[in-house]
Scaffold this motif. Structure first.
Motif, PDB file in Angstrom:
ATOM      1  N   UNK A 249      60.342  27.981  16.294  1.00  0.00           N
ATOM      2  CA  UNK A 249      60.316  28.060  14.827  1.00  0.00           C
ATOM      3  C   UNK A 249      61.161  26.943  14.219  1.00  0.00           C
ATOM      4  N   UNK A 250      62.363  26.738  14.746  1.00  0.00           N
ATOM      5  CA  UNK A 250      63.242  25.692  14.225  1.00  0.00           C
ATOM      6  C   UNK A 250      62.639  24.306  14.433  1.00  0.00           C
ATOM      7  N   UNK A 251      62.051  24.076  15.620  1.00  0.00           N
ATOM      8  CA  UNK A 251      61.453  22.772  15.928  1.00  0.00           C
ATOM      9  C   UNK A 251      60.275  22.488  15.007  1.00  0.00           C
ATOM     10  N   UNK A 252      59.371  23.463  14.862  1.00  0.00           N
ATOM     11  CA  UNK A 252      58.185  23.258  14.029  1.00  0.00           C
ATOM     12  C   UNK A 252      58.546  23.158  12.552  1.00  0.00           C
ATOM     13  N   UNK A 253      59.552  23.904  12.124  1.00  0.00           N
ATOM     14  CA  UNK A 253      60.001  23.807  10.731  1.00  0.00           C
ATOM     15  C   UNK A 253      60.572  22.421  10.457  1.00  0.00           C
ATOM     16  N   UNK A 254      61.366  21.894  11.391  1.00  0.00           N
ATOM     17  CA  UNK A 254      61.936  20.559  11.232  1.00  0.00           C
ATOM     18  C   UNK A 254      60.836  19.507  11.185  1.00  0.00           C
ATOM     19  N   UNK A 255      59.864  19.616  12.095  1.00  0.00           N
ATOM     20  CA  UNK A 255      58.743  18.668  12.115  1.00  0.00           C
ATOM     21  C   UNK A 255      57.973  18.727  10.800  1.00  0.00           C
ATOM     22  N   UNK A 256      57.749  19.938  10.298  1.00  0.00           N
ATOM     23  CA  UNK A 256      56.998  20.096   9.054  1.00  0.00           C
ATOM     24  C   UNK A 256      57.740  19.470   7.875  1.00  0.00           C
ATOM     25  N   UNK A 257      59.041  19.711   7.787  1.00  0.00           N
ATOM     26  CA  UNK A 257      59.834  19.148   6.689  1.00  0.00           C
ATOM     27  C   UNK A 257      59.830  17.625   6.753  1.00  0.00           C
ATOM     28  N   UNK A 258      60.037  17.079   7.959  1.00  0.00           N
ATOM     29  CA  UNK A 258      60.029  15.621   8.121  1.00  0.00           C
ATOM     30  C   UNK A 258      58.679  15.040   7.732  1.00  0.00           C
ATOM     31  N   UNK A 259      57.595  15.704   8.152  1.00  0.00           N
ATOM     32  CA  UNK A 259      56.249  15.209   7.852  1.00  0.00           C
ATOM     33  C   UNK A 259      55.973  15.229   6.353  1.00  0.00           C
ATOM     34  N   UNK A 260      56.309  16.329   5.682  1.00  0.00           N
ATOM     35  CA  UNK A 260      56.040  16.443   4.246  1.00  0.00           C
ATOM     36  C   UNK A 260      56.891  15.469   3.454  1.00  0.00           C
ATOM     37  N   UNK A 261      58.190  15.443   3.736  1.00  0.00           N
ATOM     38  CA  UNK A 261      59.085  14.543   3.008  1.00  0.00           C
ATOM     39  C   UNK A 261      58.729  13.086   3.278  1.00  0.00           C
ATOM     40  N   UNK A 262      58.445  12.764   4.545  1.00  0.00           N
ATOM     41  CA  UNK A 262      58.110  11.391   4.900  1.00  0.00           C
ATOM     42  C   UNK A 262      56.826  10.923   4.259  1.00  0.00           C
ATOM     43  N   UNK A 263      55.768  11.719   4.357  1.00  0.00           N
ATOM     44  CA  UNK A 263      54.468  11.302   3.822  1.00  0.00           C
ATOM     45  C   UNK A 263      54.455  11.262   2.299  1.00  0.00           C
TER      46      UNK A 263
END
Length: 308
Positions: A26-40
């Motif tokens: 959950x922590x890994x996927x949440x971090x990936x999701x936040x990075x992807x949304x903020x980055x894009x």
């Protein structure tokens, strides 16, 4: 009404049944999701706000970033919820909606990657005519055609999936609703679905990939003729990021969808799906833009730290 679906909701197997691993995932996927949304979305904002980025290359990059934000949002929020839930259920119609957007956004991205390869060809092989070749009408046309082809793909797969009967079992052996594991649950013939998957794999993946290869054959030939070593390095650096994403995205998507469901492997498909559904949207803004001098300057300007 023979097409009535007997199963009203599906059970998803999820990423793991090990309770101890769920908080970590959950922590890994949440971090990936936040990075992807903020980055894009950050890349899109920079492109809109900085006039120096109003060029054909960044027009396609902005569209790609928007697609990546939508693409990862189609699956990861549901994965996060299921990592915390005791029972991982998904209504029948929600499953079809997820399949529609999966087969709409991913092909659209494939076609955009092809358009970006043509953009690099025009920039390196035809520099004097670049702005003419990649004018507003060309950019809009390529984006619109990509959207229509992707929409045709998504509607075909979704309509064919809606015509299937599901009498039970209802366990989808995946962490989101996708066609290969769903076809295994159907109690009616899936021949039309398999033929559509195979046919559209050529249109959506193999044909664009061939066009990308052809574009880069011309690019490499043009770069080799550059006398300056610095010039060759700079030319190749503008293409390296694109080639990396193309290799990851095309290869994983083709391996997932070109093979028939009889060759379906849960472990293989899960690994490949995490690569192209989750990691690729996160890597795109990093690989494409964070090493780009123009984007760095735009970010410094937005933060008020640009040096004169």
């Amino acid at each position: 009404m023979e097409n009535e679906t007997l199963v009203s909701q599906f059970l998803l197997e999820g990423l793991t049944d090990t309770k101890e691993l769920r908080p970590l995932l959950f922590a890994v996927f949440l971090l990936i999701y936040i990075v992807a949304i903020v980055g894009n979305l950050g890349i899109v904002s920079l492109i809109v706000l900085d006039s120096r980025l109003h060029t054909p290359m960044y027009f396609f990059l902005g569209n790609l970033s928007l697609l990546d934000a939508a693409y990862i949002s189609n699956t990861v929020p549901q994965v996060l919820v299921h990592l915390l839930a005791a029972v991982r259920t998904m209504p029948y119609h929600s499953c079809l909606i997820q399949i529609f957007f999966l087969h709409f956004l991913a092909p659209w991205e494939c076609f955009l990657l092809t358009a970006m390869a043509y953009d690099r060809y025009a920039a390196i092989c035809q520099p004097l005519y670049y702005l003419v070749l990649m004018g507003r009408r060309t950019r809009t046309g390529l984006t619109s055609i990509s959207c229509l082809l992707a929409l045709t793909n998504a509607l075909t797969h979704t309509i064919l999936a809606a015509l299937l009967k599901f009498c039970g079992p209802r366990l989808v052996t995946h962490f989101f609703c996708d066609l290969p594991p769903l076809l295994k649950l159907s109690c009616s013939s899936t021949r039309a679905n398999e033929l559509a998957l195979f046919f559209f794999s050529f249109i959506v993946a193999l044909a664009p990939c061939a066009l990308v290869v052809i574009s880069y054959i011309y690019v490499v030939a043009a770069v080799v003729r550059i006398r300056s070593a610095e010039g060759r390095r700079k030319a190749f650096s503008t293409c390296g990021a694109h080639i990396s994403i193309v290799c990851i995205f095309y290869l994983t998507s083709v391996l997932c969808y070109i093979l028939p469901s009889s060759a379906y492997s849960r472990l293989r498909d899960r690994v490949l799906s995490v690569l192209y559904v989750v990691l690729t949207p996160m890597l795109n803004p990093i690989i494409y833009s964070m090493r780009n001098k123009e984007v760095k300057k735009a970010l410094q300007k937005a933060l008020g730290k640009e040096r004169a």
